[in-house]
Structure formats: structure tokens, C-alpha cells
Design a protein around this motif. Structure first.
Motif, short mmCIF file in Angstrom:
data_model
loop_
_atom_site.label_atom_id
_atom_site.label_comp_id
_atom_site.label_asym_id
_atom_site.label_seq_id
_atom_site.Cartn_x
_atom_site.Cartn_y
_atom_site.Cartn_z
N SER A 93 0.86 -1.18 0.00
CA SER A 93 0.00 0.00 0.00
C SER A 93 0.89 1.24 0.00
N LYS A 94 0.25 2.37 -0.16
CA LYS A 94 1.00 3.62 -0.14
C LYS A 94 0.37 4.59 0.84
N GLU A 95 1.22 5.37 1.48
CA GLU A 95 0.75 6.36 2.44
C GLU A 95 -0.21 7.31 1.74
N GLY A 96 -1.35 7.53 2.35
CA GLY A 96 -2.35 8.39 1.75
C GLY A 96 -3.31 7.66 0.84
N GLY A 97 -3.01 6.42 0.56
CA GLY A 97 -3.92 5.61 -0.24
C GLY A 97 -5.01 5.02 0.62
N THR A 98 -5.78 4.15 0.03
CA THR A 98 -6.88 3.55 0.77
C THR A 98 -6.71 2.05 0.93
N ALA A 99 -6.71 1.33 -0.17
CA ALA A 99 -6.72 -0.12 -0.08
C ALA A 99 -5.33 -0.71 0.12
N LEU A 100 -5.27 -1.74 0.93
CA LEU A 100 -4.10 -2.60 1.02
C LEU A 100 -4.29 -3.67 -0.06
N TYR B 33 -12.68 -1.95 6.37
CA TYR B 33 -12.48 -2.48 5.01
C TYR B 33 -13.31 -3.74 4.83
N TYR B 35 -13.22 -7.08 2.26
CA TYR B 35 -12.50 -7.84 1.25
C TYR B 35 -13.30 -9.09 0.93
N PHE B 45 -10.00 -6.47 -2.65
CA PHE B 45 -10.53 -5.29 -1.98
C PHE B 45 -11.90 -4.93 -2.54
N TYR B 48 -13.70 0.73 1.27
CA TYR B 48 -13.01 1.28 2.44
C TYR B 48 -13.87 2.38 3.04
N ASP B 56 -13.45 5.19 -0.92
CA ASP B 56 -12.99 4.28 -1.96
C ASP B 56 -13.96 3.09 -2.06
N SER B 99 -4.43 6.20 8.01
CA SER B 99 -3.62 5.73 6.89
C SER B 99 -3.79 4.22 6.74
N ASN B 100 -3.62 3.75 5.51
CA ASN B 100 -3.72 2.31 5.28
C ASN B 100 -2.38 1.62 5.48
N THR B 101 -1.36 2.36 5.89
CA THR B 101 -0.05 1.74 6.09
C THR B 101 0.11 1.36 7.55
N LEU B 104 -4.05 -4.14 9.80
CA LEU B 104 -5.48 -4.38 9.68
C LEU B 104 -5.83 -5.56 10.57
#
Lengths: 112, 115
Positions: A93-100, B33, B35, B45, B48, B56, B99-101, B104
Motif C-alpha cells: 500500500s501507499k501512504e495516503g492511499g486507501t486499499a491494502l 475495510y 475484502y 478489496f 473502504y 474508496d 492511513s492504510n499503512t 489491519l
């Protein structure tokens, strides 16, 4: 478009051996790379994760190796045990994104 | 326990019927989320939520799929006019981070079988 490609689909390793699962990604904006472990009938659970500022991260018998230039990362399980038998998913994923974004998974069987 | 709770754990339905799947996230987790896990397809996915908003929805496979979240907590995934290809395990996850980082936390899933 599959953004995270995982291999192999299945893996059989003898007890005490090394299990290696590989993943490749396409989006260079990805900056977070976790591995999840899933046992039958359960939801996935975070195992270990890495960010691209390091090339390796180790937690116990589990190590992530990261190659930014090749856009690849791998999970190594040392001294594999029957209790490690599960399905493993890489993700990105990326910082600021939504989905993993997850790979398709690798089913690991460790034989005793 | 205080984990993510999903219901029903198993649902068998006939083609063409509507189904609702429920997710109770960990208290205080703002991100949620959905899935879908099909054999050999990994974790796909769907949608979200951040609070009650869904910034999203890009993973919803068709307009037969919809989801909502109320009170920043419980979420419901609705599948209308179910088809056999909808058969899968639907997983819900929550996270305390915007954040998604981050980690989960997944529930055990709702297994849907469409006959």
C-alpha cells in the motif's frame, strides 16, 4: 491488472527447513509491505511488515528481504515448523492511499 | 474478546435472493475495510470506510453490491440478486489509523454460498 504478484502458489517444506515466498509489485509509489498469515477458518493476521528505507527486517524466525530496485520482496521462514502451515499473503500500500493490495496467497505445508 | 466480529459466519442462499453481511469493528477503529476471498483469488478489496464515509468504493464488482456504515461503527455489506459467482468468504477488517499503512485487524469472515 494484478499489482502484487506472489509465488509460489503452494509450497511443501520439511520440518526444520527454510520456506521462501516471493512477491513482486508494480507501483513504485507503494511504501508499506506487510505479510499476513491465515489459518483455516480464521481471518488473516499481520505477521511482519517492512518499509522501503530498509532492505531487511527480522522478527524471530521470520525475515522480510526487500529489493527496491527490483520491486521485489520476500518472506523467509527459518527452521519451519508444522505450526507454520498456513496461507501467507504479501501485500502493499501507499501512504495516503486507501486499499491494502494483496497477492493471491501461498499455501505452506510443513511436513513433520 | 474485543476483536472484529462478523455475522453470519455461514450463509447459504438461493440465486436471486438478497443477502446482508454484518461487521462489528474493534471499538474506536475509524477505518473499516471489506475484502472478498475466493479460492485461488487471494484477498480482493471491495470498499473502504473512514468513519461513515466511503472514500474508496472502487472494488465493488457491480451495482448489486453496496455497503454502509453507521455511527462510525457497524457496517453492512448488501448483495442484491445474488449470483453463483458471488460465493466466497467476505472478510471485514478495521484499523485505528487513518492511513492504510498500518495493521489491519480481520474478522473470521462470512462464508456465502449461492446455490
Amino acid at each position: 491488472q494484478q499489482q502484487v504478484k506472489q509465488s509460489p502458489q503452494s509450497l511443501i517444506v520439511q520440518k526444520g527447513g527454510i520456506s521462501i515466498i516471493n512477491c513482486a509489485y508494480e507501483n513504485t509509489a507503494f511504501d508499506y509491505f506487510p505479510w499476513y498469515q491465515q489459518f483455516p477458518g480464521k481471518g488473516p493476521a499481520l505477521l511482519i511488515a517492512i518499509r522501503p528505507d530498509v532492505s531487511e527486517k527480522k522478527e524471530g524466525r521470520f525475515t522480510i528481504s526487500f529489493n527496491k530496485s527490483a520491486k521485489q520482496f520476500s518472506l523467509h521462514i527459518m527452521d519451519s515448523q508444522p505450526g507454520d502451515s498456513a496461507t501467507y499473503f504479501c501485500a502493499a500500500s501507499k501512504e495516503g492511499g486507501t486499499a491494502l493490495i494483496f497477492g493471491k496467497g501461498t499455501t505452506l505445508s510443513v511436513s513433520s | 474478546g474485543a476483536g472484529v466480529s462478523q455475522s453470519p459466519s455461514n450463509k447459504v442462499t438461493e440465486k436471486g435472493k438478497d443477502v446482508e453481511l454484518r461487521c462489528d469493528p474493534i471499538s474506536g477503529h475509524t477505518a473499516l475495510y471489506w475484502y472478498r476471498q475466493s479460492l485461488g483469488q487471494g484477498l480482493e478489496f471491495l470498499i473502504y470506510f473512514q468513519g461513515n464515509s466511503a472514500p474508496d468504493k472502487s472494488g465493488l464488482p457491480s451495482d448489486r453490491f453496496s455497503a454502509e456504515r453507521t455511527g462510525g461503527s457497524v457496517s453492512t455489506l448488501t448483495i442484491q440478486r445474488t449470483q453463483q459467482e458471488d460465493s466466497a468468504v467476505y472478510l471485514c477488517a478495521s484499523s485505528p489509523r487513518r492511513s492504510n499503512t498500518g495493521e489491519l485487524f480481520f474478522g473470521e469472515g462470512s462464508r456465502l454460498t449461492v446455490l
